[in-house]
Design a protein around this motif. Structure first.
Motif, PDB file in Angstrom:
ATOM      1  N   UNK A 116       0.803  -1.221   0.000  1.00  0.00           N
ATOM      2  CA  UNK A 116       0.000   0.000   0.000  1.00  0.00           C
ATOM      3  C   UNK A 116       0.831   1.264   0.000  1.00  0.00           C
ATOM      4  N   UNK A 117       2.126   1.136   0.333  1.00  0.00           N
ATOM      5  CA  UNK A 117       2.983   2.330   0.357  1.00  0.00           C
ATOM      6  C   UNK A 117       3.727   2.534  -0.961  1.00  0.00           C
ATOM      7  N   UNK A 118       3.566   1.610  -1.889  1.00  0.00           N
ATOM      8  CA  UNK A 118       4.320   1.683  -3.148  1.00  0.00           C
ATOM      9  C   UNK A 118       4.027   2.992  -3.867  1.00  0.00           C
ATOM     10  N   UNK A 119       5.062   3.601  -4.409  1.00  0.00           N
ATOM     11  CA  UNK A 119       4.880   4.861  -5.128  1.00  0.00           C
ATOM     12  C   UNK A 119       5.978   5.038  -6.170  1.00  0.00           C
ATOM     13  N   UNK A 120       5.654   5.804  -7.211  1.00  0.00           N
ATOM     14  CA  UNK A 120       6.642   6.134  -8.245  1.00  0.00           C
ATOM     15  C   UNK A 120       7.563   7.209  -7.684  1.00  0.00           C
ATOM     16  N   UNK A 121       8.856   7.103  -7.994  1.00  0.00           N
ATOM     17  CA  UNK A 121       9.796   8.115  -7.507  1.00  0.00           C
ATOM     18  C   UNK A 121      11.033   8.143  -8.402  1.00  0.00           C
ATOM     19  N   UNK A 122      11.850   9.176  -8.232  1.00  0.00           N
ATOM     20  CA  UNK A 122      13.157   9.188  -8.888  1.00  0.00           C
ATOM     21  C   UNK A 122      14.140   8.466  -7.963  1.00  0.00           C
ATOM     22  N   UNK A 123      15.218   7.917  -8.535  1.00  0.00           N
ATOM     23  CA  UNK A 123      16.177   7.179  -7.711  1.00  0.00           C
ATOM     24  C   UNK A 123      16.844   8.091  -6.692  1.00  0.00           C
ATOM     25  N   UNK A 124      17.193   9.316  -7.148  1.00  0.00           N
ATOM     26  CA  UNK A 124      17.823  10.242  -6.203  1.00  0.00           C
ATOM     27  C   UNK A 124      17.572  11.666  -6.669  1.00  0.00           C
ATOM     28  N   UNK A 125      17.647  12.590  -5.724  1.00  0.00           N
ATOM     29  CA  UNK A 125      17.426  14.007  -6.056  1.00  0.00           C
ATOM     30  C   UNK A 125      18.484  14.496  -7.044  1.00  0.00           C
ATOM     31  N   UNK A 126      19.637  13.803  -7.088  1.00  0.00           N
ATOM     32  CA  UNK A 126      20.707  14.203  -8.020  1.00  0.00           C
ATOM     33  C   UNK A 126      20.412  13.779  -9.448  1.00  0.00           C
ATOM     34  N   UNK A 127      19.413  12.906  -9.607  1.00  0.00           N
ATOM     35  CA  UNK A 127      19.112  12.436 -10.965  1.00  0.00           C
ATOM     36  C   UNK A 127      17.621  12.661 -11.244  1.00  0.00           C
ATOM     37  N   UNK A 128      17.230  13.940 -11.443  1.00  0.00           N
ATOM     38  CA  UNK A 128      15.812  14.228 -11.678  1.00  0.00           C
ATOM     39  C   UNK A 128      15.354  13.731 -13.043  1.00  0.00           C
ATOM     40  N   UNK A 129      14.048  13.765 -13.243  1.00  0.00           N
ATOM     41  CA  UNK A 129      13.481  13.372 -14.537  1.00  0.00           C
ATOM     42  C   UNK A 129      13.649  14.560 -15.488  1.00  0.00           C
ATOM     43  N   UNK A 130      14.815  14.629 -16.120  1.00  0.00           N
ATOM     44  CA  UNK A 130      15.086  15.806 -16.959  1.00  0.00           C
ATOM     45  C   UNK A 130      15.656  15.416 -18.319  1.00  0.00           C
ATOM     46  N   UNK A 131      15.361  14.176 -18.772  1.00  0.00           N
ATOM     47  CA  UNK A 131      15.855  13.807 -20.102  1.00  0.00           C
ATOM     48  C   UNK A 131      15.108  14.634 -21.157  1.00  0.00           C
ATOM     49  N   UNK A 132      15.646  14.748 -22.381  1.00  0.00           N
ATOM     50  CA  UNK A 132      15.027  15.645 -23.374  1.00  0.00           C
ATOM     51  C   UNK A 132      13.573  15.314 -23.715  1.00  0.00           C
ATOM     52  N   UNK A 133      13.122  14.072 -23.451  1.00  0.00           N
ATOM     53  CA  UNK A 133      11.728  13.713 -23.763  1.00  0.00           C
ATOM     54  C   UNK A 133      10.877  13.596 -22.500  1.00  0.00           C
ATOM     55  N   UNK A 134      11.365  14.116 -21.368  1.00  0.00           N
ATOM     56  CA  UNK A 134      10.756  13.824 -20.061  1.00  0.00           C
ATOM     57  C   UNK A 134       9.242  14.015 -20.016  1.00  0.00           C
ATOM     58  N   UNK A 135       8.724  15.084 -20.634  1.00  0.00           N
ATOM     59  CA  UNK A 135       7.293  15.374 -20.477  1.00  0.00           C
ATOM     60  C   UNK A 135       6.413  14.360 -21.209  1.00  0.00           C
TER      61      UNK A 135
END
Ligand code: SF4
Ligand code: SF4
Ligand code: FES
Length: 537
Positions: free
Chosen positions: A186-205
């Motif tokens: 019930x606690x499962x959630x989507x997240x980034x691996x670390x704050x140093x690796x945000x979702x910022x790839x060129x196709x992110x949106x």
């Protein structure tokens, strides 16, 4: 080939195909969340369950493939033998769909009134079409704060149904692996691996396009008007020479959102964030040229179109045709470049025409799919080359430096326009300069006459992309009051100069441009279609 039956449809299909894909092609709607054509199918949402005759339980149609059955495993219905038989709306399937919907909604906040996905949300649609209408869940719902996953994407975990499309996109398309499931149960959630690796790839949106609910939303589209209030128009992106296919949502002549449109030859289902968000620069940051201008007493002053055309006519009449040259634009459509070439030839009697390269940026290729961002920031560099011929502007600049060319017509369109020292020196030597541009650029500093140009959201015609695919470009917003389409400027100017080009509408220009351009002469306008046409055989 397996011979199968889905509901009332009998069909022979290629072995190994998914039941969900076959049903979709037959026009049978099977609800689904986790399955996406471009991604692997983990079959984790269970929304696509179907009944297979002879199977001990319901089967996920996204992961069930059909094969020829051995003679002793065929399914016989009304005396007819099939390799497999499926029912997509039997009572047991409907009961399963209702249960899955009830399960997926137990923690959902039911915040549709302010969710940006409302109106195009599969949770809303499927609740209405396949849901129970009530929930037996009385316990407290789990709640999480919203989270910024990267510069352009927000996550509302409370709305997430854990379909994992977003994770698979980052693994299987961009190959950038930013996302994961953290915690369990019930606690499962989507997240980034670390704050140093945000979702910022060129196709992110793109993750917001494939999220089937309102869990992942574009920061740019947060709290904008409801989706049903927009007019949707189709065109291609003009931010680079890839020319990704796009849908543009507009309201009162303003762009509110750009989303990718499927074209498997060009961009698959995707587009980059620069192309998606680039409209903001045009709409909010650029001081657009809206009226023609003529230099008087050292200053550019707004004038009428007639005055501007007369200024060009009078300014050029003292030059021999060998002293007049033109620079075409990789930001123009093929039709505009074709007409510009004809204007130079018919009205100015000059064959000295070349094209500029336009701005460039760093090319990018997705690690695990063929998606590419072209190094050319201009949308029609390859079309300009095809239509104008392989003549670069350097030749003209050299002739200006040697004072062999004394009058120039330069069509711009580049928001990142820079001039080299050599180009500045050359422009200072000119005796007469006409510039057609979208803003007061470094070139207009030297202009005697300036004409307002259009951008790729306003143009009509065709572009040719880096893979030599020629596609239609449609205007998605109307021109500002005093502006004119550039194809019309060339037609009117030629007429004013006494060298009519013989056109009154853009359709005939496309027809002749194709017929008279060696690389396109085998193409008819009707061949282009909604997905474009490969120009190289
Ligand atoms: S955020 Fe969206 S795409 Fe990602 S797992 Fe949740 S529902 Fe699926
Ligand atoms: S790759 Fe190029 S054409 Fe495609 S969306 Fe990005 S900028 Fe636009
Ligand atoms: S779409 Fe088939 S299990 Fe999710």
């Amino acid at each position: 080939m397996p011979f199968i039956k889905i509901d009332d449809h009998e069909i022979e299909v290629d072995a190994g195909r998914r039941v969900l894909d076959i049903a979709t092609e037959l026009g049978i709607k099977i609800p689904h969340y986790c399955y996406h054509q471009a991604l692997s199918s983990p079959a984790n949402c269970r929304m696509c369950l179907v009944e297979q005759v002879g199977a001990p339980k319901l089967m996920p149609s996204c992961a069930t493939r059909v094969f020829p059955a051995p003679p002793n495993r065929k399914t016989t219905i009304d005396g007819k033998e099939y390799d497999a038989v499926f029912y997509t709306a039997s009572p047991v399937v409907k009961e399963a769909q209702e249960s899955i919907m009830e399960f997926l909604l137990i923690n959902h906040p039911l915040d549709c009134p302010w969710c940006d996905q409302a109106g195009e949300c599969r949770l809303q649609d499927y609740s209405y079409e396949y849901g129970k209408g009530h929930s037996r869940y009385k316990e407290e719902k789990r709640t999480f704060p919203k989270k910024k996953l990267g510069p352009n994407v927000l996550l509302y975990t409370n709305r997430c149904i854990m379909c994992t499309r977003c994770i698979r996109f980052c693994e299987e398309i961009t190959g950038t692996d930013e996302l994961m499931v953290s915690e369990r149960g019930g606690k499962a959630q989507i997240d980034i691996y670390s704050e140093d690796k945000p979702l910022d790839n060129p196709l992110a949106t793109c993750v917001t396009d494939i999220c089937p609910v309102g869990a992942l939303v574009s920061q740019d589209f947060l709290y904008k008007p409801r989706v049903w209030n927009y007019t949707r128009k189709e065109s291609v992106c003009g931010m680079c020479a890839s020319n990704c296919n796009i849908s543009v949502d507009t309201k009162q002549n303003l762009i509110y959102r750009i989303k990718p449109r499927e074209n498997q030859q060009v961009n698959s289902f995707w587009m980059c964030d620069n192309g998606r968000l680039g409209y903001n620069r045009w709409q909010n940051d650029v001081d657009r040229l809206e009226t023609p201008m003529v230099r008087r007493n050292g200053h550019l002053e707004p004038v009428s179109w007639e005055e501007a055309y007369d200024a060009i006519k009078n300014g050029l009449k003292s030059f021999r045709n060998t002293e007049i040259a033109g620079i075409a634009s990789p930001y123009s459509t093929n039709e505009e470049n074709y007409l510009f070439q004809k204007l130079m030839a018919n009205a100015f009697k000059s064959d000295q025409i070349s094209y500029a390269t336009g701005a460039t940026w760093e090319a990018w290729e997705a690690k695990k799919s063929p998606f590419k961002i072209s190094e050319f920031k201009s949308p029609n560099y390859f079309g300009a080359k095809d239509v104008i011929g392989n003549r670069h502007k350097g030749e003209i600049i050299e002739k200006i430096s040697k004072i062999q060319v004394k009058a120039l017509y330069w069509v711009g369109g580049n928001l990142d326009q820079r001039l080299t020292d050599g180009e500045r020196d050359a422009l200072q030597k000119l005796q007469f300069l006409v510039v057609q541009d979208v803003w007061l650029s470094p070139i207009t500093e030297y202009a005697n006459v300036v004409l307002p140009a259009t951008n790729y959201y306003e143009k009509e015609g065709t572009f040719t992309n880096a893979s030599h695919i020629l596609q239609w470009v449609h205007p998605v917003v109307n021109l500002m009051d005093d502006m004119k389409p550039e194809w019309l400027i060339f037609i009117e100017l030629a007429k004013r100069l006494g060298g009519s080009l013989g056109y009154t509408d853009i359709k005939n220009v496309t027809r002749d441009m194709l017929a008279n351009t060696p690389a396109y002469k085998h193409i008819k306008p009707a061949d282009i279609g909604s997905q474009g046409i490969q120009t190289r055989r």
